[in-house]
Design a protein around this motif. Structure first.
Motif, PDB file in Angstrom:
ATOM      1  N   ARG A  62      37.781  -1.394 -72.681  1.00 31.50           N
ATOM      2  CA  ARG A  62      36.591  -2.196 -72.373  1.00 31.50           C
ATOM      3  C   ARG A  62      35.424  -1.850 -73.282  1.00 31.50           C
ATOM      4  NH1 ARG A  62      32.068  -1.477 -69.858  1.00 31.50           N
ATOM      5  NH2 ARG A  62      32.634   0.468 -68.822  1.00 31.50           N
ATOM      6  N   THR A  63      35.125  -0.566 -73.400  1.00 27.25           N
ATOM      7  CA  THR A  63      33.974  -0.183 -74.219  1.00 27.25           C
ATOM      8  C   THR A  63      34.266  -0.366 -75.711  1.00 27.25           C
ATOM      9  OG1 THR A  63      34.641   2.151 -74.198  1.00 27.25           O
ATOM     10  CG2 THR A  63      33.063   1.427 -72.509  1.00 27.25           C
ATOM     11  N   GLY A  64      35.511  -0.146 -76.096  1.00 22.92           N
ATOM     12  CA  GLY A  64      35.882  -0.355 -77.497  1.00 22.92           C
ATOM     13  C   GLY A  64      35.751  -1.803 -77.925  1.00 22.92           C
ATOM     14  N   MET A  65      35.952  -2.713 -76.983  1.00 25.55           N
ATOM     15  CA  MET A  65      35.786  -4.141 -77.270  1.00 25.55           C
ATOM     16  C   MET A  65      34.364  -4.612 -76.985  1.00 25.55           C
ATOM     17  SD  MET A  65      38.566  -5.004 -78.583  1.00 25.55           S
ATOM     18  CE  MET A  65      38.259  -6.739 -78.663  1.00 25.55           C
ATOM     19  N   ARG A  66      33.512  -3.662 -76.622  1.00 21.98           N
ATOM     20  CA  ARG A  66      32.099  -3.945 -76.366  1.00 21.98           C
ATOM     21  C   ARG A  66      31.902  -4.946 -75.238  1.00 21.98           C
ATOM     22  NH1 ARG A  66      29.388  -4.128 -82.370  1.00 21.98           N
ATOM     23  NH2 ARG A  66      29.977  -2.025 -82.963  1.00 21.98           N
ATOM     24  N   LEU A  67      32.708  -4.812 -74.192  1.00 23.69           N
ATOM     25  CA  LEU A  67      32.604  -5.686 -73.036  1.00 23.69           C
ATOM     26  C   LEU A  67      31.871  -4.969 -71.908  1.00 23.69           C
ATOM     27  CD1 LEU A  67      36.273  -7.016 -72.932  1.00 23.69           C
ATOM     28  CD2 LEU A  67      34.252  -8.295 -73.651  1.00 23.69           C
ATOM     29  N   THR A  68      31.009  -5.682 -71.229  1.00 20.01           N
ATOM     30  CA  THR A  68      30.412  -5.147 -70.008  1.00 20.01           C
ATOM     31  C   THR A  68      31.460  -5.251 -68.901  1.00 20.01           C
ATOM     32  OG1 THR A  68      29.556  -7.295 -69.324  1.00 20.01           O
ATOM     33  CG2 THR A  68      28.095  -5.922 -70.701  1.00 20.01           C
ATOM     34  N   VAL A  69      31.242  -4.564 -67.802  1.00 19.90           N
ATOM     35  CA  VAL A  69      32.183  -4.649 -66.685  1.00 19.90           C
ATOM     36  C   VAL A  69      32.273  -6.093 -66.161  1.00 19.90           C
ATOM     37  CG1 VAL A  69      32.745  -3.846 -64.365  1.00 19.90           C
ATOM     38  CG2 VAL A  69      31.997  -2.206 -66.099  1.00 19.90           C
ATOM     39  N   PRO A  70      31.148  -6.795 -65.974  1.00 19.68           N
ATOM     40  CA  PRO A  70      31.264  -8.195 -65.516  1.00 19.68           C
ATOM     41  C   PRO A  70      32.040  -9.086 -66.509  1.00 19.68           C
ATOM     42  CG  PRO A  70      29.056  -7.388 -65.113  1.00 19.68           C
ATOM     43  CD  PRO A  70      29.744  -6.344 -65.954  1.00 19.68           C
ATOM     44  N   GLU A  71      31.854  -8.881 -67.794  1.00 18.35           N
ATOM     45  CA  GLU A  71      32.611  -9.664 -68.784  1.00 18.35           C
ATOM     46  C   GLU A  71      34.104  -9.360 -68.685  1.00 18.35           C
ATOM     47  OE1 GLU A  71      29.332 -10.086 -72.381  1.00 18.35           O
ATOM     48  OE2 GLU A  71      30.548  -8.261 -72.251  1.00 18.35           O
ATOM     49  N   TYR A  72      34.427  -8.092 -68.552  1.00 15.68           N
ATOM     50  CA  TYR A  72      35.824  -7.669 -68.441  1.00 15.68           C
ATOM     51  C   TYR A  72      36.442  -8.231 -67.159  1.00 15.68           C
ATOM     52  CZ  TYR A  72      39.721  -4.322 -69.060  1.00 15.68           C
ATOM     53  OH  TYR A  72      40.949  -3.725 -69.236  1.00 15.68           O
ATOM     54  N   ALA A  73      35.654  -8.254 -66.084  1.00 11.26           N
ATOM     55  CA  ALA A  73      36.127  -8.808 -64.812  1.00 11.26           C
ATOM     56  C   ALA A  73      36.455 -10.300 -64.971  1.00 11.26           C
ATOM     57  CB  ALA A  73      35.080  -8.597 -63.721  1.00 11.26           C
ATOM     58  N   ARG A  74      35.582 -11.044 -65.630  1.00 14.65           N
ATOM     59  CA  ARG A  74      35.839 -12.471 -65.843  1.00 14.65           C
ATOM     60  C   ARG A  74      37.078 -12.679 -66.715  1.00 14.65           C
ATOM     61  NH1 ARG A  74      30.312 -12.482 -66.100  1.00 14.65           N
ATOM     62  NH2 ARG A  74      30.247 -12.461 -68.376  1.00 14.65           N
ATOM     63  N   LEU A  75      37.240 -11.847 -67.727  1.00 11.33           N
ATOM     64  CA  LEU A  75      38.371 -11.953 -68.642  1.00 11.33           C
ATOM     65  C   LEU A  75      39.701 -11.680 -67.944  1.00 11.33           C
ATOM     66  CD1 LEU A  75      39.391 -12.152 -71.636  1.00 11.33           C
ATOM     67  CD2 LEU A  75      39.020  -9.686 -71.775  1.00 11.33           C
ATOM     68  N   THR A  76      39.712 -10.720 -67.028  1.00 11.94           N
ATOM     69  CA  THR A  76      40.958 -10.270 -66.416  1.00 11.94           C
ATOM     70  C   THR A  76      41.222 -10.828 -65.019  1.00 11.94           C
ATOM     71  OG1 THR A  76      39.879  -8.306 -65.488  1.00 11.94           O
ATOM     72  CG2 THR A  76      40.893  -8.090 -67.691  1.00 11.94           C
ATOM     73  N   GLY A  77      40.188 -11.319 -64.356  1.00 14.09           N
ATOM     74  CA  GLY A  77      40.352 -11.782 -62.980  1.00 14.09           C
ATOM     75  C   GLY A  77      40.387 -10.645 -61.979  1.00 14.09           C
ATOM     76  N   VAL A  78      39.919  -9.480 -62.379  1.00 16.57           N
ATOM     77  CA  VAL A  78      39.854  -8.304 -61.500  1.00 16.57           C
ATOM     78  C   VAL A  78      38.387  -8.112 -61.107  1.00 16.57           C
ATOM     79  CG1 VAL A  78      40.249  -5.815 -61.346  1.00 16.57           C
ATOM     80  CG2 VAL A  78      41.874  -7.254 -62.587  1.00 16.57           C
ATOM     81  N   ALA A  79      38.132  -7.811 -59.854  1.00 17.24           N
ATOM     82  CA  ALA A  79      36.769  -7.671 -59.352  1.00 17.24           C
ATOM     83  C   ALA A  79      36.008  -6.554 -60.066  1.00 17.24           C
ATOM     84  CB  ALA A  79      36.783  -7.390 -57.848  1.00 17.24           C
ATOM     85  N   VAL A  80      34.708  -6.772 -60.245  1.00 16.65           N
ATOM     86  CA  VAL A  80      33.827  -5.783 -60.876  1.00 16.65           C
ATOM     87  C   VAL A  80      33.944  -4.438 -60.171  1.00 16.65           C
ATOM     88  CG1 VAL A  80      31.399  -5.181 -61.268  1.00 16.65           C
ATOM     89  CG2 VAL A  80      32.209  -7.485 -61.793  1.00 16.65           C
ATOM     90  N   ARG A  81      33.861  -4.461 -58.849  1.00 15.59           N
ATOM     91  CA  ARG A  81      33.927  -3.209 -58.078  1.00 15.59           C
ATOM     92  C   ARG A  81      35.245  -2.479 -58.334  1.00 15.59           C
ATOM     93  NH1 ARG A  81      32.585  -2.281 -51.727  1.00 15.59           N
ATOM     94  NH2 ARG A  81      33.376  -0.156 -51.630  1.00 15.59           N
ATOM     95  N   THR A  82      36.335  -3.228 -58.404  1.00 12.65           N
ATOM     96  CA  THR A  82      37.649  -2.623 -58.650  1.00 12.65           C
ATOM     97  C   THR A  82      37.680  -1.954 -60.016  1.00 12.65           C
ATOM     98  OG1 THR A  82      38.705  -4.266 -57.231  1.00 12.65           O
ATOM     99  CG2 THR A  82      40.128  -3.087 -58.793  1.00 12.65           C
ATOM    100  N   ILE A  83      37.130  -2.609 -61.007  1.00 10.21           N
ATOM    101  CA  ILE A  83      37.093  -2.024 -62.359  1.00 10.21           C
ATOM    102  C   ILE A  83      36.276  -0.745 -62.356  1.00 10.21           C
ATOM    103  CG2 ILE A  83      36.327  -2.360 -64.753  1.00 10.21           C
ATOM    104  CD1 ILE A  83      37.063  -5.360 -64.363  1.00 10.21           C
ATOM    105  N   HIS A  84      35.108  -0.779 -61.707  1.00 11.23           N
ATOM    106  CA  HIS A  84      34.286   0.432 -61.610  1.00 11.23           C
ATOM    107  C   HIS A  84      35.066   1.573 -60.955  1.00 11.23           C
ATOM    108  CE1 HIS A  84      30.344  -0.703 -63.084  1.00 11.23           C
ATOM    109  NE2 HIS A  84      30.332  -1.793 -62.346  1.00 11.23           N
TER     110      HIS A  84
END
Length: 98
Positions: free
Chosen positions: A40-62
């Motif tokens: 995620r950080t290597g691709m310079r994605l925020t957690v909300p961006e990564y959540a939208r990309l993957t369909g996984v909840a922000v809280r779950t990613i955190h």
């Protein structure tokens, strides 16, 4: 794209992605929380961006990145699949220094 970084050209983005994937594949014993955060950080994605990309909840990613959640195989693969990766199995034994 995380606004803390200046935009990269297409060629720079491609080089960055190749280097990131090379570094991940050279460390087959990397634990999932570390791999998710590194990708995620290597691709310079925020957690909300990564959540939208993957369909996984922000809280779950955190929680996964913090090592507080034990995701299902399906969730783990959702987090890895945008990068052409899947969760794998390696033989127990000596840790390789990466």
């Amino acid at each position: 794209m995380d606004k803390r970084y200046k935009p990269l050209s297409a060629a720079e983005q491609l080089r960055q992605r190749v280097a990131l994937l090379d570094s991940i594949t050279m460390q087959p014993r990397m634990v999932l929380p570390q791999a998710v955060r590194t990708l995620r950080t290597g691709m310079r994605l925020t957690v909300p961006e990564y959540a939208r990309l993957t369909g996984v909840a922000v809280r779950t990613i955190h929680e996964i990145e913090a090592g507080k959640a034990n995701p299902s195989l399906s969730t783990a693969n959702k987090l890895l699949s945008p990068f052409g990766l899947v969760l794998g199995v390696v033989q127990q034994g000596e840790q390789h220094e990466g």
